[in-house]
Design an enzyme around this catalytic site. Structure first.
Site, PDB file in Angstrom:
ATOM      1  N   ASP A   1       0.866  -1.153   0.000  1.00 38.83           N
ATOM      2  CA  ASP A   1       0.000   0.000   0.000  1.00 38.83           C
ATOM      3  C   ASP A   1       0.919   1.224   0.000  1.00 38.83           C
ATOM      4  OD1 ASP A   1      -2.300   1.531   0.416  1.00 38.83           O
ATOM      5  OD2 ASP A   1      -1.870   1.613   2.563  1.00 38.83           O
ATOM      6  N   LYS A   2       0.387   2.379  -0.288  1.00 36.67           N
ATOM      7  CA  LYS A   2       1.266   3.539  -0.280  1.00 36.67           C
ATOM      8  C   LYS A   2       1.110   4.360   0.988  1.00 36.67           C
ATOM      9  CE  LYS A   2       0.510   7.297  -2.710  1.00 36.67           C
ATOM     10  NZ  LYS A   2       0.674   8.360  -1.723  1.00 36.67           N
ATOM     11  N   THR A   3      -0.087   4.910   1.151  1.00 34.28           N
ATOM     12  CA  THR A   3      -0.274   5.826   2.261  1.00 34.28           C
ATOM     13  C   THR A   3      -0.157   5.100   3.584  1.00 34.28           C
ATOM     14  OG1 THR A   3      -1.884   6.823   0.826  1.00 34.28           O
ATOM     15  CG2 THR A   3      -1.793   7.631   3.075  1.00 34.28           C
TER      16      THR A   3
ATOM     17  N   PHE B   1     -18.168  10.691   2.790  1.00 30.06           N
ATOM     18  CA  PHE B   1     -17.181  10.241   1.812  1.00 30.06           C
ATOM     19  C   PHE B   1     -17.335   8.739   1.573  1.00 30.06           C
ATOM     20  CE2 PHE B   1     -13.138   8.334   0.751  1.00 30.06           C
ATOM     21  CZ  PHE B   1     -12.698   9.160  -0.267  1.00 30.06           C
TER      22      PHE B   1
ATOM     23  N   LYS C   1     -15.551  18.850  -0.900  1.00 33.21           N
ATOM     24  CA  LYS C   1     -14.135  18.655  -1.199  1.00 33.21           C
ATOM     25  C   LYS C   1     -13.976  17.232  -1.715  1.00 33.21           C
ATOM     26  CE  LYS C   1     -11.985  16.902   3.010  1.00 33.21           C
ATOM     27  NZ  LYS C   1     -13.098  16.423   3.806  1.00 33.21           N
TER      28      LYS C   1
ATOM     29  N   THR D   1      -2.378   1.315  -4.724  1.00 39.19           N
ATOM     30  CA  THR D   1      -2.789   2.455  -3.933  1.00 39.19           C
ATOM     31  C   THR D   1      -4.120   2.999  -4.418  1.00 39.19           C
ATOM     32  OG1 THR D   1      -2.233   4.704  -3.357  1.00 39.19           O
ATOM     33  CG2 THR D   1      -1.295   3.858  -5.385  1.00 39.19           C
TER      34      THR D   1
ATOM     35  N   ASP E   1      -4.537   6.061  -4.410  1.00 39.43           N
ATOM     36  CA  ASP E   1      -4.197   7.433  -4.774  1.00 39.43           C
ATOM     37  C   ASP E   1      -4.146   7.651  -6.278  1.00 39.43           C
ATOM     38  OD1 ASP E   1      -3.767   9.879  -3.702  1.00 39.43           O
ATOM     39  OD2 ASP E   1      -2.162   9.165  -2.392  1.00 39.43           O
TER      40      ASP E   1
ATOM     41  N   ARG F   1      -5.628   4.028  -7.877  1.00 37.20           N
ATOM     42  CA  ARG F   1      -7.088   4.113  -7.840  1.00 37.20           C
ATOM     43  C   ARG F   1      -7.729   2.734  -7.746  1.00 37.20           C
ATOM     44  NH1 ARG F   1      -7.821   8.954  -6.290  1.00 37.20           N
ATOM     45  NH2 ARG F   1      -7.517  10.644  -7.752  1.00 37.20           N
TER      46      ARG F   1
ATOM     47  N   ASP G   1      -6.710  -2.340   3.398  1.00 37.46           N
ATOM     48  CA  ASP G   1      -5.720  -3.343   3.004  1.00 37.46           C
ATOM     49  C   ASP G   1      -6.013  -4.714   3.595  1.00 37.46           C
ATOM     50  OD1 ASP G   1      -4.225  -1.297   1.760  1.00 37.46           O
ATOM     51  OD2 ASP G   1      -3.492  -0.724   3.738  1.00 37.46           O
TER      52      ASP G   1
END
Lengths: 339, 1002
Positions: free
Chosen positions: B381-383, B500, B524, B636, B638, B727, B756
């Site tokens: 994973d990234k974040t 969200f 946002k 990710t 992202d 994504r 994850d």
């Protein structure tokens, strides 16, 4: 400060090092030098040891005489089994043994049986150690199958091993005079003392329809029946020697020993051989070249390998690796070389 | 399927639903023995040993005392059964504690103190501050006049922030005293384990009649194991109790993971089993033939002429028993033991403690350490995994003006500070959205300082940044938000929160300005979820540029937007929204659809850029592991650009010209297909070049590729060493892991967040980072570590050592069993193929479970190379990955070795102890001591580093062998009375030992 020191001490404790897998360790690396040295060392040790062992074995004088065929009279040789089973025919037989080398007392008398499976599963289990020690007080003879009782009364000693007791007898004459044969102390002392009962007398033994081997004197306790005790120490190999007695006089070169024997025991039905062996002994035991040869072989091959390694090392030396690679390479090599 | 919960109805539901007795136990006192035995006997090895042990009870065929198998078997069973029993007893104790806890429950209209286990569905449960919630409740009242309460859900999902829960609108304003008498029905789905959804309805009965069905969501519930915080009291209706709660349902026992090594060991065991059957058949036939031709002539054996009907089977069965030791009974126990030690080493390792948080590494799954050394693919994973997940607001672009570009920190940009001071309307609007378009809860401490409890790190960063720019989100009481800006206080009333979701990729709030009554929608979200919905005519070019520019820098971007709503427009939409919120089927989808109706024609205000710094040591770790031949995939949620930038900065991919990135994208299926084929073609061509080629794919293209072009994509996955998937959804992450697993690769998934979890559970090895996104991932994982950089040590040190050690231990276990077994087989050829055992029962048992098992256990301390060397030369890991140390050919080596050693020992023994020395007991002890010497030699040779423990175990064992046998030789009743003393006095015995010892070196 104090906590720092304590922490420092904690780090030093063996358990901490264990948990971190960092106990001090020595890492012997089998470098070519070490390998060559080890092989050289082995060669240097084993060749002399082997030679000493061989010498000990050669010092032992041994006379072996196979008598099972020769002791059957010529006419009966066609059907040896019926000869041996016929009780009416006398079984005595004389053999001449020539001493080819000076034999120092004590001279051990062995009888040797070949192709005789004392280690057969049916046979080796057919005994009762408890009965041998306690006699009829011990009732469970189920281990002794198929020779556990006769006429509904237990047999002492029971079992196939006792039943098939070897019963050839030997007398030794030298120059007309009888040679004294000591038949005491031929069994292990520990067996006489702790395995065979002092108050256990043979009972109902060899009374059945099928008679196996020798009979026992019912007057003598089992602990003194040394032939039985020796026989009951079963052999792991199909050819074996068992102690019969000791001659406590020296035999000179060219002495002829006349053996008067009773050829009672049946080995003819299964093609077994019977031999009589007179042998002196050394620190090694009887005559046995095997260990000596093995030692010499091991020593010689170690030396040869050492030499080959030296040559290889010299030849390939120029292809040296960098230190790092060498390190890795050694790991691989130590893993694979000795499998 | 639905369940109807009648509030305060004491009778009806008692039989229908279980009470609140929690039971995590696997066994009861009565069923423990049968159930545990059944479980143990469902394993093949145990069945095999049981069969052998039963056969041994038949004295006709048993070569040795049955105790030699029953002893170890019972010991092994007792060990695992008592371990299970102990675990279960502890579970029972903790259950009991929870079950007997006293709680306040309404019974016959009166509040009573009863045990938690007596709560029934429909009961009203009262909780006070800091109480643990005993079962799943639907809130009906709290001390807060607005019906709010706060719960901590750490035990459920590991998130430590406070979550707001609210009573359903129908229960608003019911008097404290009347809550006892409330009646009604809750229509809710049957128990499930989804802790994020509760799609139910509530209808109250007279006198609390409400003409409406009131929708309930997860926001109206407090779940078992949560804690009530910051709220004086709360009360709720029990809807799920006992093991049927959301927590109880999610508690299943995970399927045990099997390592590649275990599978290999099983395979080898099977091979040995087949070999054993062959040996048994050959010897059985030979034995029967010998019996008929030879043994019947041997009068002293007294073979009966007519045997029983099973006579033909007797000899083969004897050999089966004689050879049964070929499969070592001790291997399972030894392996379990060393595996738990590997796990302990990971727990103990001080170099893997995260000193920032004090969290040590932990191996939850103790059985799969060897797999760590065989990892081929790492899915990360990234974040929060590669990055710290500590968000810092860095730059922004407000109506076309870039702030923070020069200094790299917008908060210090004088331009922005001036704009704030001058109350420029655009900037004020922007900051307002930053401050209130979120779900953050401000908490005022006694000193007056405000801290924020946020569920998302991004929101936290935005609110904090807004506060530093003098737009302070000061207070939240019920629906009223208070904001202080430049000294003035502005109040907003929150009308709706459009939450969200990862599908919508944006969140909005509808607020009413309390000063002028205007209703505004503030949003946002990701650029592609905001910018396309800008009102016609707004120039979004600069924003797109800003987003690109920020993404290039590896920053996370969010677009902020707003729209003023007309009163009637809002009212109309509000009805729709309410309806959608109360549907029971497809609620999420319906809500998304309704939200879409409001979220359009945005006035885009600007773009924020948040920096998420890389964790320490990430690039080095990735570089080292890539050198070790491990392929990395980044999965990710992202954006593509951000993902690529992060990938570049942490050595994931090399910059041009050394590296090459291939994009798979496309708007339609065909385009994706063509692009996939193009990439595949390039990949095939360049696979021979030493070039770093990576492919990049986004969630949309991945969906198509996985669905329609699975074969091509699989080929691509095999060819490519690196991939970046952006994504992607949690389920896609899991699908990718599965794809690689189906190609027979060992995969490791590492992540830190709830998204994850599926990937972590799917992978061969799941590693969780106990990070800021809670403990959810760490809990689902097999290993949890504090920082990404510990992965290097976990794999290269712990994984590799574990692999090496198990490889040795397992093969050695077979080796030593085979040696003794071959000797027995050879002996049977000189004992009339009758199945006599050369060794006595005691020796055989001791050999298997003691002499040979103890020394090898210390191989867990063996290190073939130092940790430093491995870290410097990660290429060494290739050896483990390729399974070079445990495979059929190495096993064949060990097999040959055991055959050779058996021949050496046997031949030397029977020749050195021939004729007058051939006494059975002596000969068997000579052969046995030969085996013991050899095994000490083999262990010593295979040990690379000797610590004191190894010396103790190897040489101590040798000494112990003699001591134990001397003791046995001193007992007159034992079969080997005086044997060992006799042997030790003979010089020829020692020469025999040294010769057989030395010969086996060759």
């Amino acid at each position: 400060m104090d906590t720092d020191r304590e922490r420092h001490r904690a780090r030093e404790t063996a358990f901490y090092l264990f948990t971190q897998q960092s106990l001090p360790a020595c890492k012997p690396v089998l470098t070519p030098g070490w390998v060559i040295a080890i092989f050289l060392f082995m060669g240097v040790i084993f060749i002399p040891v082997g030679l000493v062992t061989l010498r000990a074995s050669h010092c032992v004088v041994e006379i072996v005489d196979r008598y099972d065929i020769d002791c059957v009279p010529e006419p009966s040789r066609m059907d040896k089994v019926s000869y041996i089973q016929d009780d009416s025919i006398p079984k005595n037989c004389s053999r001449f043994m020539k001493v080819h080398k000076y034999m120092k007392a004590p001279i051990y008398i062995y009888y040797q049986l070949d192709n005789y499976y004392q280690n057969h599963r049916r046979y080796v289990k057919s005994r009762s150690d408890k009965q041998l020690l306690d006699g009829q007080k011990y009732h469970d003879t189920s281990y002794c199958q198929p020779v556990e009782s006769n006429n509904n009364r237990p047999i002492v000693p029971c079992g196939l091993i006792a039943w098939s007791l070897f019963n050839d007898t030997f007398e030794f004459i030298r120059e007309g005079a009888e040679l004294k044969v000591n038949r005491k102390n031929i069994a292990w002392k520990s067996d006489r003392g702790h395995k065979f009962g002092k108050n256990v007398y043979p009972f109902n033994f060899q009374n059945g329809t099928l008679i196996g081997g020798g009979k026992l004197n019912p007057e003598i306790p089992l602990s003194d029946q040394e032939d039985l005790i020796v026989w009951m120490r079963t052999s792991a190999l199909p050819s074996f020697r068992k102690l019969y007695g000791r001659i406590e006089e020296d035999l000179d070169v060219d002495d002829v020993v006349v053996v008067n024997l009773m050829n009672n025991y049946n080995t003819y039905s299964f093609g077994g051989k019977k031999k009589l062996v007179l042998s002196t002994s050394s620190w090694l035991g009887g005559k046995n070249d095997f260990l000596g040869h093995a030692c010499v072989f091991v020593g010689c091959s170690s030396l040869t390998l050492a030499i080959i390694f030296v040559l290889l090392h010299a030849l390939w030396r120029h292809e040296l690796f960098t230190l790092e690679q060498e390190k890795l390479f050694r790991v691989i090599r130590t893993r694979s070389t000795y499998i | 399927m639905k369940r109807y919960v009648y509030i305060n109805d004491n009778e009806s539901s008692h039989e229908l639903y279980c009470d609140n007795r929690i039971s995590n136990r696997k066994y009861t006192v009565l069923n423990f023995l049968p159930k545990n035995l059944w479980e143990q006997f469902s394993r093949f090895m145990n069945q095999y040993f049981l069969l052998i042990a039963c056969l041994q009870l038949w004295s006709l065929i048993t070569p040795v005392n049955p105790a030699s198998t029953w002893g170890p078997l019972i010991f092994i069973f007792a060990v695992s059964a008592s371990k299970e029993a102990w675990d279960d007893y502890n579970r029972y104790l903790s259950d009991k504690k929870a079950n007997e806890k006293l709680v306040w429950v309404v019974r016959q209209g009166i509040r009573k103190h009863i045990q938690a286990q007596d709560i029934h569905v429909g009961n009203i449960v009262w909780l006070r501050e800091n109480d643990e919630v005993p079962c799943d409740l639907v809130l009906i009242g709290t001390s807060d006049p607005q019906g709010l309460c706060y719960v901590e859900t750490a035990a459920l999902d590991g998130e430590t922030d406070l979550k707001t829960r609210v009573i359903p609108s129908a229960c608003m304003g019911i008097d404290f005293e009347l809550l006892h008498k409330i009646k009604g029905v809750i229509e809710c789905p049957n128990p499930d384990k989804d802790i994020t959804r509760f799609d139910a309805n509530l209808r109250l009965f007279p006198p609390f009649i409400d003409n409406d069905v009131c929708p309930l969501t997860i926001k109206n519930t407090i779940l078992q194991s949560c804690y009530l915080r910051n709220t004086e009291w709360a009360c709720g209706v029990a809807v799920y109790t006992g093991n049927e709660t959301k927590l109880g349902m999610s508690r299943g026992i995970p399927e045990p993971k099997l390592t590649a090594m275990d599978a290999m060991i099983d395979k080898l065991t099977g091979a040995i089993f087949v070999f054993q059957i062959v040996v048994v058949m050959v010897l059985g036939i030979a034995g029967n033939v010998w019996k008929d031709t030879e043994a019947r002539k041997q009068w002293y054996v007294q073979y009966p002429i007519e045997g029983p009907w099973y006579e033909l089977l007797v000899i083969p069965l004897r050999f089966e028993l004689l050879c049964s030791i070929m499969i070592p009974i001790s291997i399972k126990v030894s392996l379990d033991l060393v595996k738990s030690l590997y796990a302990k080493f990971i727990d103990w390792d001080t170099e893997m403690i995260d000193y920032e948080t004090g969290i040590p590494s932990h191996a939850t799954n103790t059985a799969i350490s060897e797999d760590l050394g065989q990892v081929e693919y790492i899915m990360t994973d990234k974040t929060g995994t590669l990055t710290e997940n500590r968000m810092i607001f860095r730059r922004c672009c407000i109506s076309g003006v870039f702030y923070g570009n020069e200094s790299g920190d917008a908060l210090k940009d004088t331009k922005l500070l001036n704009a704030v001071a001058g109350s420029s309307p655009d900037v004020v609007q922007f900051l307002t959205v930053m401050a209130i378009c979120n779900t953050v809860v401000p908490i005022k401490s006694k000193t007056g300082a405000i801290s924020y409890k946020a569920q998302s790190q991004d929101e936290d960063a935005l609110v904090n940044a807004a506060a530093q720019l003098h737009m302070v989100y000061a207070n939240k009481t019920a629906n009223i938000l208070e904001i202080r800006f430049n000294g003035s206080v502005i109040k907003y009333e929150v009308l709706e929160i459009l939450e969200f979701t990862s599908d919508r990729k944006r969140m909005s709030v509808v607020v009413k300005d309390c000063q002028n009554g205007k209703i505004v929608l503030l949003s946002k979200g990701a650029d592609e979820a905001i910018l396309p919905y800008a009102y016609v005519g707004q120039q979004t070019r600069t924003f797109i540029e800003a987003v690109e520019q920020y993404a290039q820098l590896g920053l996370r971007t969010l677009c902020l937007a707003c729209r003023e709503l007309r009163e009637d427009e809002y009212q109309e939409w509000s009805l729709l929204f309410k309806e959608a919120s109360s549907t029971l089927v497809d609620r999420e989808w319906r809500i998304a659809e309704v939200c879409q109706r409001l979220e359009h024609d945005f006035e885009v205000l600007g773009v924020t850029a948040i920096e998420d710094r890389l964790q320490d040591g990430v690039p080095e770790t990735i570089e080292t592991l890539r050198k070790a031949g491990i392929n990395f995939w980044m999965l990710t949620g992202d954006k593509q650009n951000t993902a690529i930038q992060i990938a570049l900065s942490c050595n994931f991919i090399s910059p041009e010209p050394k590296g090459q990135l291939l994009l798979i994208d496309g708007k339609t299926e065909d385009e994706v297909c063509r692009s996939l084929e193009r990439v595949l073609l390039t990949m095939r061509i360049t696979s021979s070049e030493p070039k770093d080629v990576a492919f990049v794919v986004d969630g949309w293209a991945l969906e198509i590729a996985l669905k329609h072009y699975r074969k091509a994509f699989t080929e691509l996955a095999i060819l490519s060493r690196t991939a970046i998937c952006c994504r992607v959804t949690p389920s896609q992450k899991a699908q990718l892991v599965e794809l690689l697993k189906s190609c027979d690769y060992r995969t490791l998934a590492i992540g830190d967040g709830g998204n994850d979890v599926r990937m972590i559970q799917q992978a061969d090895i799941g590693v969780g980072i106990s990070g800021r996104e809670g403990l959810q991932a760490a809990r689902a994982a097999d290993y949890s570590i504090g920082k990404f950089r510990f992965l290097k040590r976990l794999i290269l040190v712990h994984g590799r050592y574990s692999y090496n050690r198990t490889a040795f231990l397992s093969q050695y276990s077979f080796y030593k069993s085979l040696v003794i077994c071959f000797i027995q087989i050879f002996f049977s050829f000189i004992s009339g193929v009758s199945g006599t055992s050369l060794f006595n029962s005691v020796s055989l048992m001791a050999y298997n479970v003691f002499y040979t098992s103890v020394p090898v256990l210390v191989s867990v301390l063996d290190k073939d190379l130092s940790e430093g060397t491995v870290m410097q030369h990660p290429q060494i890991l290739f050896y483990c990955q390729a399974g070079r140390l445990l495979n059929p050919s190495t096993f064949a080596g060990w097999f040959g070795r055991s055959l050779f050693h058996a021949i050496v020992v046997f031949v030397i023994t029977i020749h050195a102890y021939a004729y007058e020395k051939s006494e059975m007991e002596e000969l068997s002890m000579v052969a046995l001591s030969g085996c013991i010497w050899l095994q000490a030699f083999v262990v010593a040779l295979e040990t690379n580093s000797f610590t004191i423990l190894q010396h103790l175990a190897i040489w101590g064992n040798l000494v112990a062998f003699y001591v134990i046998n001397w003791i046995f030789s001193a007992i007159p009743a034992s079969g080997m009375y005086t044997i060992m003393f006799r042997l030790c006095r003979q010089l020829s015995y020692w020469i025999t030992m040294s010769v057989s010892f030395t010969l086996s070196v060759f």
